[in-house]
Design a protein around this motif. Structure first.
Motif, PDB file in Angstrom:
ATOM      1  N   UNK A 148      50.225  23.785  69.390  1.00 12.11           N
ATOM      2  CA  UNK A 148      50.119  22.344  69.561  1.00 12.11           C
ATOM      3  C   UNK A 148      48.861  21.943  70.318  1.00 12.11           C
ATOM      4  N   UNK A 149      48.491  22.702  71.332  1.00 10.34           N
ATOM      5  CA  UNK A 149      47.421  22.255  72.205  1.00 10.34           C
ATOM      6  C   UNK A 149      46.083  22.952  71.971  1.00 10.34           C
ATOM      7  N   UNK A 150      46.098  24.219  71.573  1.00 11.32           N
ATOM      8  CA  UNK A 150      44.840  24.958  71.486  1.00 11.32           C
ATOM      9  C   UNK A 150      44.526  25.474  70.092  1.00 11.32           C
ATOM     10  N   UNK A 151      45.321  25.151  69.107  1.00 13.30           N
ATOM     11  CA  UNK A 151      45.105  25.665  67.762  1.00 13.30           C
ATOM     12  C   UNK A 151      43.857  25.086  67.112  1.00 13.30           C
ATOM     13  N   UNK A 189      58.646  33.045  75.172  1.00 19.48           N
ATOM     14  CA  UNK A 189      57.848  33.492  74.019  1.00 19.48           C
ATOM     15  C   UNK A 189      57.579  32.361  73.030  1.00 19.48           C
ATOM     16  N   UNK A 190      58.600  31.629  72.533  1.00 17.12           N
ATOM     17  CA  UNK A 190      58.284  30.558  71.600  1.00 17.12           C
ATOM     18  C   UNK A 190      57.494  29.412  72.232  1.00 17.12           C
ATOM     19  N   UNK A 191      57.673  29.194  73.532  1.00 18.03           N
ATOM     20  CA  UNK A 191      56.913  28.106  74.148  1.00 18.03           C
ATOM     21  C   UNK A 191      55.448  28.478  74.337  1.00 18.03           C
ATOM     22  N   UNK A 220      52.728  33.038  63.331  1.00 18.76           N
ATOM     23  CA  UNK A 220      53.178  32.495  64.618  1.00 18.76           C
ATOM     24  C   UNK A 220      54.210  31.393  64.416  1.00 18.76           C
ATOM     25  N   UNK A 221      54.053  30.586  63.380  1.00 24.05           N
ATOM     26  CA  UNK A 221      55.054  29.552  63.103  1.00 24.05           C
ATOM     27  C   UNK A 221      56.386  30.178  62.712  1.00 24.05           C
ATOM     28  N   UNK A 222      56.326  31.269  61.971  1.00 28.33           N
ATOM     29  CA  UNK A 222      57.556  31.958  61.587  1.00 28.33           C
ATOM     30  C   UNK A 222      58.259  32.538  62.813  1.00 28.33           C
ATOM     31  N   UNK A 223      57.499  33.151  63.712  1.00 28.98           N
ATOM     32  CA  UNK A 223      58.085  33.702  64.937  1.00 28.98           C
ATOM     33  C   UNK A 223      58.647  32.573  65.801  1.00 28.98           C
ATOM     34  N   UNK A 224      57.898  31.467  65.898  1.00 30.24           N
ATOM     35  CA  UNK A 224      58.378  30.322  66.674  1.00 30.24           C
ATOM     36  C   UNK A 224      59.685  29.777  66.103  1.00 30.24           C
ATOM     37  N   UNK A 225      59.737  29.577  64.797  1.00 29.98           N
ATOM     38  CA  UNK A 225      60.950  29.043  64.172  1.00 29.98           C
ATOM     39  C   UNK A 225      62.132  30.006  64.278  1.00 29.98           C
ATOM     40  N   UNK A 231      54.148  27.799  70.962  1.00 32.22           N
ATOM     41  CA  UNK A 231      54.056  26.352  70.802  1.00 32.22           C
ATOM     42  C   UNK A 231      52.873  25.791  71.581  1.00 32.22           C
ATOM     43  N   UNK A 232      52.602  26.331  72.742  1.00 37.32           N
ATOM     44  CA  UNK A 232      51.450  25.921  73.530  1.00 37.32           C
ATOM     45  C   UNK A 232      50.155  26.138  72.760  1.00 37.32           C
ATOM     46  N   UNK A 233      50.029  27.319  72.183  1.00 38.33           N
ATOM     47  CA  UNK A 233      48.825  27.607  71.402  1.00 38.33           C
ATOM     48  C   UNK A 233      48.746  26.792  70.126  1.00 38.33           C
TER      49      UNK A 233
END
Length: 149
Positions: free
Chosen positions: A72-75, A63-65, A13-18, A68-70
């Motif tokens: 930063x806030x729910x991970x 999509x990236x947000x 998920x970090x790779x997709x976000x970046x 990021x939501x998951x």
């Protein structure tokens, strides 16, 4: 010897976000440029192209947000810093401004200016400031002093 184990921030998920996070910024900068060109020339092609760009940018920005939501806030292993939180909220502001901008661009071409330019400026500034804050937070300096290993 003390070693601190920090949870790894790398995952798929970090790779997709970046990968996807910088793309909407480019679309929204192009929208701002096209809106300014339309304001100067009154050629309808520019505002119609801006309408397409803002719509595509919104689809890609969500999509990236969500990632990021998951993250930063729910991970499970949240690694939340002040910069990540500010970047998240600035991106939310930018997405809301871009959504209103998409609604403005759905009007007749002559009714778009000046609202579209101002909404584009808000979108680009919010995303730009968020990226600058995030980039400033991730810079690390390694200091080496004499006599230490």
């Amino acid at each position: 010897m003390n070693t601190e184990n920090h949870p790894s921030r790398f995952s798929i998920t970090s790779a997709i976000f970046n990968l996807l996070d910088p793309i909407p910024f480019g679309f929204f900068v192009a929208v701002l440029i096209f809106d300014i060109i339309y304001a100067k020339t009154a050629n309808v092609m520019w505002v119609k192209s801006a309408a397409w760009l803002v719509s595509i940018g919104l689809v890609i920005a969500i999509i990236p947000q969500l990632i990021n939501l998951g993250r930063v806030w729910f991970g499970k292993h949240r690694v939340r810093t002040t910069g990540m939180t500010i970047n998240f909220w600035l991106n939310v502001v930018a997405i809301i401004a871009a959504l209103f901008n998409a609604f403005v661009h759905s009007r007749d071409a002559y009714a778009v200016i000046p609202a579209a330019v101002w909404l584009s400026i808000v979108t680009v500034l919010a995303m730009g400031i968020g990226r600058i804050i995030l980039a400033g937070e991730t810079v690390t300096f390694k200091g080496y002093s004499h006599g230490q290993v």
